[in-house]
Scaffold this active site. Structure first.
Site, mmCIF file in Angstrom:
data_model
loop_
_atom_site.group_PDB
_atom_site.id
_atom_site.type_symbol
_atom_site.label_atom_id
_atom_site.label_comp_id
_atom_site.label_asym_id
_atom_site.label_seq_id
_atom_site.Cartn_x
_atom_site.Cartn_y
_atom_site.Cartn_z
ATOM 1 N N MET A 152 0.845 -1.194 0.000
ATOM 2 C CA MET A 152 0.000 0.000 0.000
ATOM 3 C C MET A 152 0.886 1.252 0.000
ATOM 4 S SD MET A 152 -1.434 0.068 3.907
ATOM 5 C CE MET A 152 -0.318 0.178 5.315
ATOM 6 N N CYS A 165 9.016 3.490 0.572
ATOM 7 C CA CYS A 165 8.014 4.011 -0.362
ATOM 8 C C CYS A 165 8.598 4.224 -1.753
ATOM 9 C CB CYS A 165 7.439 5.334 0.157
ATOM 10 S SG CYS A 165 6.387 5.189 1.614
#
Length: 339
Positions: free
Chosen positions: A192, A205
């Site tokens: 996610m 990320c």
């Protein structure tokens, strides 16, 4: 798709939140427009009979270990890439102890080109019919860390990227000739956090955003060749993956603080730094310990006649949060992190 496209072209004023009622009205609209979490999807019919060979990376523990056993149980021939095979890791021993000709552990450090090439050679030599190729590769191997941008060394950024991003690219490129022959599948494990950024997680990320972009480019290129590419974006399964322990968090934090320039230490202060470490400890005690949603999604991506482009094995809280972060204007989504 038409509804989603229409939503994206609505005047900005229609998305401005004016109180709690409007807030929930927008969220409800999003939940009907965009794909809901995996558990609420209607699954397509199964195409593969399971009598195929797949390579799974990162099988020493976590998702990879569970996935290797699951796919073996489904009838696949599994080549389980293990970082610590040569060191006799416990996970490797358990897979080897299955004593099955359909479970083959191979030494595989995705950072090392020579190990990747050797693993592909072993796979080719052990396929029943190399001319028919390798049905699937699941790029699961990954590492993680934490730390705000000023706290994170360039060496850490490079180390995480070398495994999570370049490792995925390296293994995929090495396997593609065999995958193309089989008109098979590439399944990349993202996160996610490959769709929404998060404070103190920029090294992770960045790599997962990169995996998303790589997967999209590859999907476009492989479509005419009959190869299907899917991305699996797990939510918070940190408690199930053994990525962190309190001891590991402390060790990372101590090393990070020791290596910080004195100016950065002075500007932020130890109290601020320790509070961020405490938050990471809290986060690592959260999340699901049941990996089955991830395992089921990867299996679907490998077997369905029409696999999904993206899978979202996560609870509704994280799914909704991801929709807010990726589809609402920054002035709204930023309020989650900026107070």
């Amino acid at each position: 798709m038409l509804a989603a496209k229409t939503c994206c072209h609505l005047p900005l004023r229609t998305l401005q939140l004016q109180g709690r009622a409007d807030h929930w009205r927008v969220l409800k609209t999003l939940s009907t427009i965009y794909v809901t979490p995996t558990g609420r999807r209607a699954y397509a019919s199964q195409a593969a009979d399971g009598n195929k060979a797949v390579l799974v990376t990162g099988c020493d523990s976590g998702f990879g270990f569970s996935l290797a056993k699951h796919l073996h149980d489904k009838g696949f021939t599994v080549f389980a890439g293990c970082l610590l095979k040569d060191k006799g890791d416990a996970g490797v021993k358990e897979l080897d102890n299955l004593n099955s000709d359909r479970m083959k552990t191979v030494q595989l450090n995705v950072v090392k080109q020579e190990e990747v090439e050797k693993a592909v050679e072993i796979i080719r030599d052990n396929l029943k019919d190399p001319e028919k190729g390798l049905w699937g590769v699941v790029n699961n191997a990954g590492i993680s860390t934490f730390g705000e941008v000023e706290f994170t060394s360039m060496e850490t950024y490079k180390e995480v990227a070398e495994v999570n991003l370049w490792g995925t690219v390296r293994v995929t490129k090495a396997c593609l000739p065999l995958i193309r022959r089989a008109k098979g599948r590439v399944v990349n494990i993202s996160s996610m956090l490959g769709r929404m950024a998060n404070p103190a997680r920029s090294p992770y990320c960045i790599t997962k955003f990169g995996v998303e972009a790589f997967s999209d480019c590859l999907r476009y290129e492989m479509h005419p060749l009959g190869v299907k590419v899917s991305v699996v974006e797990p939510g918070n399964f940190i408690a199930a993956t053994s990525l962190y322990s309190p001891e590991k968090i402390k060790a990372i934090g101590d090393k990070m603080w020791a290596e910080l320039p004195e100016k950065v230490k002075k500007d932020y202060g130890r109290e601020y730094f320790d509070e961020k470490i405490s938050r990471m400890n809290t986060y690592c005690n959260s999340g699901s310990t049941d990996t089955s949603p991830v395992i089921n999604d990867v299996t679907h991506a490998l077997t369905a006649a029409t696999p999904y482009t993206r899978y979202h094995p996560m609870d509704y809280y994280w799914w909704l949060r991801m929709q807010i972060m990726t589809h609402l204007p920054g002035a709204i989504s930023d309020k989650i992190y900026i107070h």
